[in-house]
Design a protein around this motif. Structure first.
Motif, PDB file in Angstrom:
ATOM      1  N   VAL A  46       0.852  -1.196   0.000  1.00  0.00           N
ATOM      2  CA  VAL A  46       0.000   0.000   0.000  1.00  0.00           C
ATOM      3  C   VAL A  46       0.884   1.241   0.000  1.00  0.00           C
ATOM      4  N   LEU A  47       0.559   2.179  -0.859  1.00  0.00           N
ATOM      5  CA  LEU A  47       1.200   3.493  -0.885  1.00  0.00           C
ATOM      6  C   LEU A  47       0.210   4.506  -0.332  1.00  0.00           C
ATOM      7  N   ASP A  48       0.606   5.219   0.716  1.00  0.00           N
ATOM      8  CA  ASP A  48      -0.256   6.201   1.363  1.00  0.00           C
ATOM      9  C   ASP A  48       0.300   7.597   1.063  1.00  0.00           C
ATOM     10  N   GLN A  65       2.703  -4.271   3.558  1.00  0.00           N
ATOM     11  CA  GLN A  65       3.948  -3.521   3.386  1.00  0.00           C
ATOM     12  C   GLN A  65       3.598  -2.085   2.982  1.00  0.00           C
ATOM     13  N   TRP A  66       3.877  -1.150   3.887  1.00  0.00           N
ATOM     14  CA  TRP A  66       3.471   0.239   3.699  1.00  0.00           C
ATOM     15  C   TRP A  66       4.603   1.104   3.161  1.00  0.00           C
ATOM     16  N   THR A  67       4.222   2.080   2.338  1.00  0.00           N
ATOM     17  CA  THR A  67       5.100   3.184   1.971  1.00  0.00           C
ATOM     18  C   THR A  67       4.294   4.459   2.160  1.00  0.00           C
ATOM     19  N   GLY A  68       4.853   5.400   2.898  1.00  0.00           N
ATOM     20  CA  GLY A  68       4.155   6.650   3.159  1.00  0.00           C
ATOM     21  C   GLY A  68       4.899   7.837   2.585  1.00  0.00           C
ATOM     22  N   VAL A  69       4.141   8.753   1.960  1.00  0.00           N
ATOM     23  CA  VAL A  69       4.714   9.980   1.401  1.00  0.00           C
ATOM     24  C   VAL A  69       4.030  11.169   2.062  1.00  0.00           C
ATOM     25  N   ASP A  70       4.820  12.115   2.540  1.00  0.00           N
ATOM     26  CA  ASP A  70       4.236  13.324   3.128  1.00  0.00           C
ATOM     27  C   ASP A  70       5.206  14.489   2.956  1.00  0.00           C
ATOM     28  N   SER A  71       4.640  15.688   2.789  1.00  0.00           N
ATOM     29  CA  SER A  71       5.469  16.875   2.595  1.00  0.00           C
ATOM     30  C   SER A  71       5.949  17.469   3.908  1.00  0.00           C
ATOM     31  N   SER A  72       5.427  16.971   5.035  1.00  0.00           N
ATOM     32  CA  SER A  72       5.824  17.488   6.344  1.00  0.00           C
ATOM     33  C   SER A  72       6.805  16.536   7.018  1.00  0.00           C
ATOM     34  N   ALA A  73       8.051  16.991   7.156  1.00  0.00           N
ATOM     35  CA  ALA A  73       9.062  16.173   7.839  1.00  0.00           C
ATOM     36  C   ALA A  73       8.689  15.972   9.294  1.00  0.00           C
ATOM     37  N   GLU A  74       8.013  16.956   9.879  1.00  0.00           N
ATOM     38  CA  GLU A  74       7.625  16.865  11.291  1.00  0.00           C
ATOM     39  C   GLU A  74       6.563  15.782  11.508  1.00  0.00           C
ATOM     40  N   LEU A  76       6.148  13.118   9.604  1.00  0.00           N
ATOM     41  CA  LEU A  76       6.817  11.835   9.396  1.00  0.00           C
ATOM     42  C   LEU A  76       7.674  11.460  10.599  1.00  0.00           C
ATOM     43  N   GLU A  77       8.269  12.436  11.243  1.00  0.00           N
ATOM     44  CA  GLU A  77       9.088  12.169  12.429  1.00  0.00           C
ATOM     45  C   GLU A  77       8.241  11.551  13.539  1.00  0.00           C
ATOM     46  N   ILE A  78       7.024  12.047  13.694  1.00  0.00           N
ATOM     47  CA  ILE A  78       6.117  11.475  14.697  1.00  0.00           C
ATOM     48  C   ILE A  78       5.697  10.067  14.288  1.00  0.00           C
ATOM     49  N   ALA A  79       5.412   9.872  13.002  1.00  0.00           N
ATOM     50  CA  ALA A  79       5.006   8.555  12.509  1.00  0.00           C
ATOM     51  C   ALA A  79       6.084   7.517  12.768  1.00  0.00           C
ATOM     52  N   GLN A  80       7.338   7.892  12.581  1.00  0.00           N
ATOM     53  CA  GLN A  80       8.447   6.947  12.724  1.00  0.00           C
ATOM     54  C   GLN A  80       8.679   6.516  14.167  1.00  0.00           C
ATOM     55  N   LYS A  81       8.113   7.229  15.104  1.00  0.00           N
ATOM     56  CA  LYS A  81       8.246   6.870  16.510  1.00  0.00           C
ATOM     57  C   LYS A  81       7.165   5.891  16.956  1.00  0.00           C
ATOM     58  N   LYS A  82       6.212   5.600  16.078  1.00  0.00           N
ATOM     59  CA  LYS A  82       5.106   4.709  16.420  1.00  0.00           C
ATOM     60  C   LYS A  82       5.485   3.253  16.143  1.00  0.00           C
ATOM     61  N   PRO A  83       4.778   2.320  16.805  1.00  0.00           N
ATOM     62  CA  PRO A  83       5.064   0.889  16.588  1.00  0.00           C
ATOM     63  C   PRO A  83       4.469   0.377  15.282  1.00  0.00           C
ATOM     64  N   ASP A  85       5.458  -0.389  10.925  1.00  0.00           N
ATOM     65  CA  ASP A  85       6.552  -0.622   9.987  1.00  0.00           C
ATOM     66  C   ASP A  85       6.203  -0.041   8.628  1.00  0.00           C
ATOM     67  N   GLY A  86       7.202   0.535   7.984  1.00  0.00           N
ATOM     68  CA  GLY A  86       6.984   1.064   6.645  1.00  0.00           C
ATOM     69  C   GLY A  86       8.152   1.901   6.187  1.00  0.00           C
ATOM     70  N   ASP A  87       8.104   2.290   4.928  1.00  0.00           N
ATOM     71  CA  ASP A  87       9.093   3.194   4.363  1.00  0.00           C
ATOM     72  C   ASP A  87       8.482   4.586   4.303  1.00  0.00           C
TER      73      ASP A  87
END
Length: 253
Positions: A46-48, A65-74, A76-83, A85-87
Protein backbone atom coordinates in the motif's frame (compact mmCIF):
# COMPACT_ATOMS: atom_id res chain seq x y z
CA UNK A 1 4.01 36.35 14.89
CA UNK A 2 6.08 33.50 13.50
CA UNK A 3 4.56 31.83 10.43
CA UNK A 4 5.30 28.14 9.89
CA UNK A 5 4.75 25.70 7.05
CA UNK A 6 1.51 23.68 7.25
CA UNK A 7 1.78 20.66 9.55
CA UNK A 8 5.09 21.71 11.05
CA UNK A 9 4.00 23.10 14.43
CA UNK A 10 0.59 21.45 14.06
CA UNK A 11 2.29 18.05 13.97
CA UNK A 12 2.88 18.01 17.74
CA UNK A 13 -0.86 18.08 18.52
CA UNK A 14 -2.31 16.64 15.30
CA UNK A 15 -3.31 13.22 16.65
CA UNK A 16 -4.93 14.81 19.70
CA UNK A 17 -6.91 17.30 17.59
CA UNK A 18 -8.07 14.47 15.29
CA UNK A 19 -8.97 12.09 18.12
CA UNK A 20 -12.61 11.86 17.01
CA UNK A 21 -11.83 10.72 13.46
CA UNK A 22 -13.26 7.23 13.01
CA UNK A 23 -10.16 5.58 11.61
CA UNK A 24 -11.54 2.11 12.39
CA UNK A 25 -14.51 2.73 10.10
CA UNK A 26 -12.26 4.23 7.43
CA UNK A 27 -9.99 1.20 7.42
CA UNK A 28 -12.93 -1.21 7.31
CA UNK A 29 -14.53 0.67 4.42
CA UNK A 30 -11.29 0.85 2.45
CA UNK A 31 -10.50 -2.85 2.93
CA UNK A 32 -14.02 -4.02 2.08
CA UNK A 33 -14.01 -1.82 -1.03
CA UNK A 34 -10.64 -3.23 -2.04
CA UNK A 35 -11.88 -6.80 -1.60
CA UNK A 36 -15.00 -6.08 -3.69
CA UNK A 37 -12.95 -4.90 -6.66
CA UNK A 38 -9.88 -7.11 -6.40
CA UNK A 39 -8.96 -10.75 -6.76
CA UNK A 40 -7.31 -10.50 -3.34
CA UNK A 41 -8.92 -9.96 0.03
CA UNK A 42 -6.12 -7.80 1.48
CA UNK A 43 -3.51 -5.80 -0.45
CA UNK A 44 0.11 -6.84 0.05
CA UNK A 45 1.56 -3.40 -0.73
CA UNK A 46 0.00 0.00 0.00
CA UNK A 47 1.20 3.49 -0.88
CA UNK A 48 -0.26 6.20 1.36
CA UNK A 49 -0.03 9.70 -0.12
CA UNK A 50 -0.23 12.40 2.53
CA UNK A 51 0.22 9.79 5.25
CA UNK A 52 0.84 12.34 8.03
CA UNK A 53 1.40 10.65 11.38
CA UNK A 54 0.15 7.33 9.91
CA UNK A 55 -2.63 6.92 12.46
CA UNK A 56 -4.67 5.08 9.83
CA UNK A 57 -1.98 2.39 9.42
CA UNK A 58 -2.62 1.17 12.96
CA UNK A 59 -6.07 -0.04 11.88
CA UNK A 60 -4.87 -2.27 9.03
CA UNK A 61 -3.45 -5.83 9.12
CA UNK A 62 0.21 -5.94 10.13
CA UNK A 63 1.05 -8.05 7.08
CA UNK A 64 0.75 -5.07 4.73
CA UNK A 65 3.95 -3.52 3.39
CA UNK A 66 3.47 0.24 3.70
CA UNK A 67 5.10 3.18 1.97
CA UNK A 68 4.15 6.65 3.16
CA UNK A 69 4.71 9.98 1.40
CA UNK A 70 4.24 13.32 3.13
CA UNK A 71 5.47 16.88 2.59
CA UNK A 72 5.82 17.49 6.34
CA UNK A 73 9.06 16.17 7.84
CA UNK A 74 7.62 16.87 11.29
CA UNK A 75 4.59 14.63 10.70
CA UNK A 76 6.82 11.83 9.40
CA UNK A 77 9.09 12.17 12.43
CA UNK A 78 6.12 11.48 14.70
CA UNK A 79 5.01 8.55 12.51
CA UNK A 80 8.45 6.95 12.72
CA UNK A 81 8.25 6.87 16.51
CA UNK A 82 5.11 4.71 16.42
CA UNK A 83 5.06 0.89 16.59
CA UNK A 84 4.38 0.61 12.85
CA UNK A 85 6.55 -0.62 9.99
CA UNK A 86 6.98 1.06 6.65
CA UNK A 87 9.09 3.19 4.36
CA UNK A 88 8.74 6.96 4.77
CA UNK A 89 9.33 9.39 1.91
CA UNK A 90 9.58 13.14 2.51
CA UNK A 91 8.07 14.67 -0.63
CA UNK A 92 4.99 16.42 -1.97
CA UNK A 93 2.46 14.72 -4.24
CA UNK A 94 3.81 16.31 -7.40
CA UNK A 95 7.44 15.25 -7.06
CA UNK A 96 7.67 11.94 -5.22
CA UNK A 97 9.86 9.43 -7.02
CA UNK A 98 9.54 5.72 -6.23
CA UNK A 99 11.33 4.57 -9.39
CA UNK A 100 9.53 1.51 -10.78
CA UNK A 101 7.67 0.45 -7.64
CA UNK A 102 4.04 -0.58 -8.11
CA UNK A 103 1.40 -1.04 -5.42
CA UNK A 104 -1.73 -3.13 -4.94
CA UNK A 105 -3.49 -0.18 -3.33
CA UNK A 106 -2.76 3.54 -3.36
CA UNK A 107 -4.49 5.71 -0.76
CA UNK A 108 -4.93 9.43 -0.30
CA UNK A 109 -7.24 10.26 2.59
CA UNK A 110 -8.24 13.09 4.91
CA UNK A 111 -8.66 15.59 2.03
CA UNK A 112 -4.96 15.50 1.12
CA UNK A 113 -5.69 16.09 -2.59
CA UNK A 114 -7.63 19.26 -1.73
CA UNK A 115 -4.26 20.84 -0.95
CA UNK A 116 -3.44 20.82 -4.67
CA UNK A 117 -4.05 24.24 -6.19
CA UNK A 118 -5.71 23.55 -9.53
CA UNK A 119 -6.66 21.01 -12.20
CA UNK A 120 -3.15 20.99 -13.60
CA UNK A 121 -1.64 19.92 -10.28
CA UNK A 122 -4.34 17.33 -9.67
CA UNK A 123 -3.80 15.87 -13.15
CA UNK A 124 -0.04 15.67 -12.49
CA UNK A 125 -0.73 13.81 -9.24
CA UNK A 126 -3.14 11.39 -10.96
CA UNK A 127 -0.58 10.65 -13.68
CA UNK A 128 2.11 9.91 -11.10
CA UNK A 129 -0.34 7.71 -9.16
CA UNK A 130 -1.30 5.82 -12.33
CA UNK A 131 2.39 5.12 -12.93
CA UNK A 132 2.71 3.40 -9.55
CA UNK A 133 -0.41 1.22 -9.70
CA UNK A 134 0.21 -2.49 -10.14
CA UNK A 135 -1.60 -3.97 -13.19
CA UNK A 136 -4.69 -4.78 -11.14
CA UNK A 137 -4.10 -2.23 -8.40
CA UNK A 138 -6.74 0.12 -6.99
CA UNK A 139 -6.61 3.81 -6.14
CA UNK A 140 -8.80 4.99 -3.24
CA UNK A 141 -9.06 8.65 -2.26
CA UNK A 142 -11.31 11.19 -0.63
CA UNK A 143 -11.97 14.89 -1.18
CA UNK A 144 -13.75 17.48 0.94
CA UNK A 145 -17.07 18.48 -0.57
CA UNK A 146 -18.24 21.99 -1.37
CA UNK A 147 -21.00 21.43 1.19
CA UNK A 148 -18.36 20.74 3.83
CA UNK A 149 -16.39 23.88 3.01
CA UNK A 150 -19.40 26.17 2.99
CA UNK A 151 -21.45 24.67 5.83
CA UNK A 152 -18.86 23.57 8.35
CA UNK A 153 -15.97 25.99 7.75
CA UNK A 154 -16.77 29.19 5.87
CA UNK A 155 -16.94 32.07 8.34
CA UNK A 156 -16.38 29.75 11.29
CA UNK A 157 -13.76 30.23 14.02
CA UNK A 158 -12.99 27.28 16.29
CA UNK A 159 -11.20 27.38 19.62
CA UNK A 160 -9.56 24.35 21.17
CA UNK A 161 -7.15 23.49 23.98
CA UNK A 162 -4.80 20.55 23.49
CA UNK A 163 -2.15 19.94 26.11
CA UNK A 164 -0.25 23.19 26.63
CA UNK A 165 -1.54 24.70 23.39
CA UNK A 166 -4.48 26.97 22.76
CA UNK A 167 -5.55 26.82 19.11
CA UNK A 168 -7.66 29.28 17.13
CA UNK A 169 -8.86 27.99 13.76
CA UNK A 170 -10.29 30.74 11.51
CA UNK A 171 -11.84 29.84 8.14
CA UNK A 172 -13.18 31.57 5.05
CA UNK A 173 -14.19 30.29 1.60
CA UNK A 174 -13.44 32.27 -1.57
CA UNK A 175 -16.05 31.62 -4.26
CA UNK A 176 -14.00 33.09 -7.11
CA UNK A 177 -11.15 30.64 -6.60
CA UNK A 178 -13.10 27.73 -5.01
CA UNK A 179 -10.60 27.82 -2.16
CA UNK A 180 -10.93 27.46 1.59
CA UNK A 181 -8.36 29.31 3.67
CA UNK A 182 -7.81 28.14 7.24
CA UNK A 183 -5.54 30.16 9.53
CA UNK A 184 -4.45 28.18 12.59
CA UNK A 185 -2.91 30.17 15.43
CA UNK A 186 -1.12 28.30 18.24
CA UNK A 187 -0.33 29.74 21.67
CA UNK A 188 1.77 27.80 24.19
CA UNK A 189 0.62 28.22 27.79
CA UNK A 190 4.04 27.83 29.39
CA UNK A 191 6.49 29.43 26.95
CA UNK A 192 4.02 32.01 25.56
CA UNK A 193 5.27 31.09 22.09
CA UNK A 194 2.84 31.98 19.29
CA UNK A 195 2.90 30.85 15.68
CA UNK A 196 0.47 30.41 12.82
CA UNK A 197 -0.03 28.12 9.84
CA UNK A 198 -2.10 28.87 6.76
CA UNK A 199 -3.80 25.88 5.13
CA UNK A 200 -5.41 26.27 1.70
CA UNK A 201 -7.83 23.74 0.25
CA UNK A 202 -9.23 23.73 -3.29
CA UNK A 203 -12.66 22.38 -4.13
CA UNK A 204 -12.77 20.03 -7.12
CA UNK A 205 -16.17 19.06 -8.54
CA UNK A 206 -17.16 15.50 -9.36
CA UNK A 207 -17.19 16.44 -13.04
CA UNK A 208 -13.60 17.65 -12.80
CA UNK A 209 -12.57 14.44 -11.04
CA UNK A 210 -14.21 12.19 -13.63
CA UNK A 211 -12.65 14.13 -16.51
CA UNK A 212 -9.13 14.16 -15.04
CA UNK A 213 -9.22 10.48 -14.07
CA UNK A 214 -10.24 9.55 -17.61
CA UNK A 215 -7.49 11.72 -19.10
CA UNK A 216 -4.95 9.98 -16.86
CA UNK A 217 -5.93 6.43 -17.80
CA UNK A 218 -7.90 5.75 -14.62
CA UNK A 219 -11.37 4.23 -14.60
CA UNK A 220 -13.71 5.48 -11.88
CA UNK A 221 -15.47 2.48 -10.34
CA UNK A 222 -17.57 4.03 -7.59
CA UNK A 223 -18.31 7.26 -5.72
CA UNK A 224 -19.36 7.32 -2.08
CA UNK A 225 -19.94 9.47 0.97
CA UNK A 226 -18.19 9.80 4.33
CA UNK A 227 -16.79 6.24 4.40
CA UNK A 228 -20.35 4.92 4.87
CA UNK A 229 -21.12 3.33 1.52
CA UNK A 230 -20.91 3.68 -2.23
CA UNK A 231 -23.77 6.13 -2.64
CA UNK A 232 -23.77 9.92 -2.84
CA UNK A 233 -25.40 12.10 -0.20
CA UNK A 234 -25.98 15.84 -0.63
CA UNK A 235 -24.69 16.60 2.86
CA UNK A 236 -21.56 14.47 2.66
CA UNK A 237 -18.42 16.07 4.09
CA UNK A 238 -15.94 13.70 2.46
CA UNK A 239 -16.54 12.23 -0.98
CA UNK A 240 -14.93 8.84 -1.61
CA UNK A 241 -13.64 7.56 -4.94
CA UNK A 242 -12.19 4.22 -6.02
CA UNK A 243 -10.68 3.55 -9.43
CA UNK A 244 -8.25 1.38 -11.37
CA UNK A 245 -6.24 1.51 -14.53
CA UNK A 246 -8.48 1.70 -17.59
CA UNK A 247 -6.04 -0.64 -19.38
CA UNK A 248 -7.50 -3.54 -17.38
CA UNK A 249 -10.76 -3.27 -19.32
CA UNK A 250 -8.95 -3.07 -22.63
CA UNK A 251 -6.98 -6.25 -21.93
CA UNK A 252 -10.12 -8.13 -20.85
CA UNK A 253 -12.15 -7.38 -23.98
Amino acid sequence: MLKKKPYSGFSTVYDAVMKDVQYDRWAEFILSSYANHSENFIPKTVLDLGCGTCKLWEKFPRSIQWTGVDSSAEMLEIAQKKPIDGDFIHSDLLNFDLENKAFDLILSTHDTLNYLKNESELKSAFLRIRRHLSPRGLFFFDLSSLYNFKTHFDGQTFHERVGDYKIRWKNRFFEESNRLESVLTFSHKQTKEEFSEIHEHTHFSSDQIRMLLKQCGLELLEEGSDYKGWFLEEDASLLNYICRSSEINLRNR
